[in-house]
Design an enzyme around this catalytic site. Structure first.
Site, PDB file in Angstrom:
ATOM      1  N   GLU A  90      -8.766-102.911  54.238  1.00 32.29           N
ATOM      2  CA  GLU A  90      -8.224-101.800  55.031  1.00 32.29           C
ATOM      3  C   GLU A  90      -6.997-101.217  54.349  1.00 32.29           C
ATOM      4  O   GLU A  90      -6.265-101.927  53.661  1.00 32.29           O
ATOM      5  CB  GLU A  90      -7.706-102.311  56.375  1.00 32.29           C
ATOM      6  CG  GLU A  90      -8.715-102.903  57.283  1.00 32.29           C
ATOM      7  CD  GLU A  90      -8.023-103.468  58.527  1.00 32.29           C
ATOM      8  OE1 GLU A  90      -8.730-103.985  59.373  1.00 32.29           O
ATOM      9  OE2 GLU A  90      -6.775-103.385  58.626  1.00 32.29           O
ATOM     10  N   CYS A 103       0.083 -98.002  53.935  1.00 30.06           N
ATOM     11  CA  CYS A 103       0.170 -99.462  54.003  1.00 30.06           C
ATOM     12  C   CYS A 103      -1.077 -99.991  53.305  1.00 30.06           C
ATOM     13  O   CYS A 103      -2.201 -99.670  53.710  1.00 30.06           O
ATOM     14  CB  CYS A 103       0.203 -99.902  55.466  1.00 30.06           C
ATOM     15  SG  CYS A 103       0.151-101.690  55.658  1.00 30.06           S
ATOM     16  N   CYS A 110      -6.861-113.405  54.009  1.00 27.69           N
ATOM     17  CA  CYS A 110      -5.565-114.035  53.751  1.00 27.69           C
ATOM     18  C   CYS A 110      -5.641-115.497  54.157  1.00 27.69           C
ATOM     19  O   CYS A 110      -6.251-115.839  55.166  1.00 27.69           O
ATOM     20  CB  CYS A 110      -4.469-113.317  54.541  1.00 27.69           C
ATOM     21  SG  CYS A 110      -2.825-113.971  54.194  1.00 27.69           S
ATOM     22  N   CYS A 114      -1.169-116.994  59.728  1.00 31.75           N
ATOM     23  CA  CYS A 114      -0.217-116.611  60.787  1.00 31.75           C
ATOM     24  C   CYS A 114      -1.004-116.400  62.087  1.00 31.75           C
ATOM     25  O   CYS A 114      -2.015-115.694  62.099  1.00 31.75           O
ATOM     26  CB  CYS A 114       0.526-115.336  60.403  1.00 31.75           C
ATOM     27  SG  CYS A 114       1.398-115.479  58.835  1.00 31.75           S
ATOM     28  N   CYS A 117      -2.135-112.852  63.571  1.00 27.63           N
ATOM     29  CA  CYS A 117      -2.664-111.858  62.629  1.00 27.63           C
ATOM     30  C   CYS A 117      -4.188-111.918  62.514  1.00 27.63           C
ATOM     31  O   CYS A 117      -4.756-112.979  62.236  1.00 27.63           O
ATOM     32  CB  CYS A 117      -2.017-112.100  61.267  1.00 27.63           C
ATOM     33  SG  CYS A 117      -2.625-110.998  60.001  1.00 27.63           S
ATOM     34  N   CYS A 327      -3.001-105.081  61.822  1.00 30.29           N
ATOM     35  CA  CYS A 327      -3.435-105.513  60.502  1.00 30.29           C
ATOM     36  C   CYS A 327      -4.706-106.368  60.582  1.00 30.29           C
ATOM     37  O   CYS A 327      -4.741-107.381  61.259  1.00 30.29           O
ATOM     38  CB  CYS A 327      -2.290-106.304  59.877  1.00 30.29           C
ATOM     39  SG  CYS A 327      -2.671-107.092  58.341  1.00 30.29           S
TER      40      CYS A 327
HETATM   41  S1  SF4 Z   1       0.758-111.708  58.550  1.00 29.70           S
HETATM   42 FE1  SF4 Z   1      -1.459-111.842  58.185  1.00 29.70          FE
HETATM   43  S2  SF4 Z   1      -1.773-110.882  56.193  1.00 29.70           S
HETATM   44 FE2  SF4 Z   1       0.431-111.314  56.365  1.00 29.70          FE
HETATM   45  S3  SF4 Z   1       0.685-113.360  55.426  1.00 29.70           S
HETATM   46 FE3  SF4 Z   1       0.368-113.721  57.625  1.00 29.70          FE
HETATM   47  S4  SF4 Z   1      -1.858-114.046  57.827  1.00 29.70           S
HETATM   48 FE4  SF4 Z   1      -1.510-113.075  55.839  1.00 29.70          FE
END
Ligand code: SF4
Length: 336
Positions: A90, A103, A110, A114, A117, A327
């Protein structure tokens, strides 16, 4: 076959010369690609037909295709792009009073985990190459017919774990898009050794730290990276970055109801900001069904308390609330 978008600085000139072309053809090709957004040699009319045919034998200009576009009423445009290997990424176009921002994603998925996310839900697949990083800007500029003035490396992925490609990408911004490094912001969840490396690159880019919690105990609950690097180590790295680059650090702070929005949180955050000379970007939660994090009702009080304590703070404008703007959300919904 080599992709034109993977050449850095003067490499395209050298490559063309080795293949019997005049060096200045590189400037012509770059002008068509980066200024005019023409990605087909056949349309490059200041190159002879014979040479255009020969170029197809040694080069290609390969970009991801647009799989889906979502347009918000506020002008935000979210792109889902399909890469050559069918993976999806994206990127988001946002228009502000001070200019147009993109962005971009730096990885496919990833691994950082987190909890708030959507980008991490299906794990990590691979790093994006230089051509795939640059292509996000080209596609968005062509589609919107607008010049991008600022870049934030805040999309899917941890940019500091795609370090070499990101450094190459930043190195191409002046040359290819006429953009100063001061208009580039890299966001990291806090990979401490890489922050020291980045400081030594002397790039003058802005550094945003996804902080989101003020002590290790709380941070471990929402960000697994906190098990590897303590907040104290992170703050030391921020101080080093500021001292080496003179670029101000910002702490990204997702204000989550009942999690990190109390009076004690403000107090500890003020101390961290004073140590790192950082300002705070308070982010309202973009609620998604994959988790239970909800928007804090105390956002204005939290903001006011920071200001009262002499901390420079902003509340991030919500963008694209009517589309899957959080995101990783669009990619996730498309791949289900
Ligand atoms: S916020 Fe999302 S994209 Fe960014 S490091 Fe954490 S898991 Fe990865």
């Amino acid at each position: 076959m080599v992709n034109v978008l993977n050449f850095k600085k003067d490499e395209l000139k050298e490559y063309l010369e080795q293949n019997g072309f005049k060096k200045f053809r590189a400037d012509q090709i770059n002008n068509w690609v980066y200024d005019k957004k023409i990605f087909d040699f056949n349309e490059m009319t200041n190159i002879s037909k014979k040479e255009r045919e020969e170029l197809y034998g040694i080069l290609n200009i390969s970009l991801p295709s647009i799989a889906k576009v979502q347009q918000s009423v506020d002008g935000t445009v979210k792109f889902l792009l399909k890469l050559i290997d069918d993976n999806l990424i994206e990127c988001v176009f946002m228009s502000y009073d001070y200019g147009n921002t993109i962005c971009i994603s730096t990885q496919v998925g990833c691994r950082m985990g987190c909890k708030f996310c959507a980008s991490t839900v299906n794990g990590f697949l691979r790093n994006l190459e230089l051509c795939e990083l640059l292509a996000q800007i080209l596609i968005v500029e062509k589609y919107t017919n607008k010049k991008i003035n600022r870049i934030v490396l805040m999309g899917t992925g941890e940019p500091l774990y795609n370090y070499e490609n990101i450094i190459s990408f930043i190195g191409e911004m002046k040359n290819k898009f006429g953009m100063s490094n001061r208009h580039i912001t890299l966001s990291t969840c806090g990979i401490v050794p890489k922050i020291y490396d980045l400081a030594r690159e002397n790039l003058s880019i802005n550094l945003a730290i996804s902080l989101h919690a003020v002590n290790d105990e709380k941070r471990k609950k929402i960000m697994p990276v906190a098990y590897s690097y303590s907040i104290s180590e992170l703050i030391d790295a921020c101080i080093y970055y500021f001292e080496n680059t003179k670029r101000r650090i910002s702490f990204e702070y997702l204000l989550i109801d009942g999690m990190n929005d109390g009076d004690d949180d403000v107090k500890e955050l003020v101390d961290l900001c004073k140590r790192a000379k950082a300002h705070v970007n308070i982010i309202p939660v973009n609620e998604i069904k994959e988790n239970d994090f909800r928007e804090s009702k105390k956002i204005n009080k939290f903001y006011g308390d920071l200001l009262k304590n002499g901390i420079n703070a902003t509340i991030r404008q919500k963008k694209g609330v009517d589309i899957d703007a959080a995101c990783g959300q669009l990619r996730l919904s498309y791949s289900k």
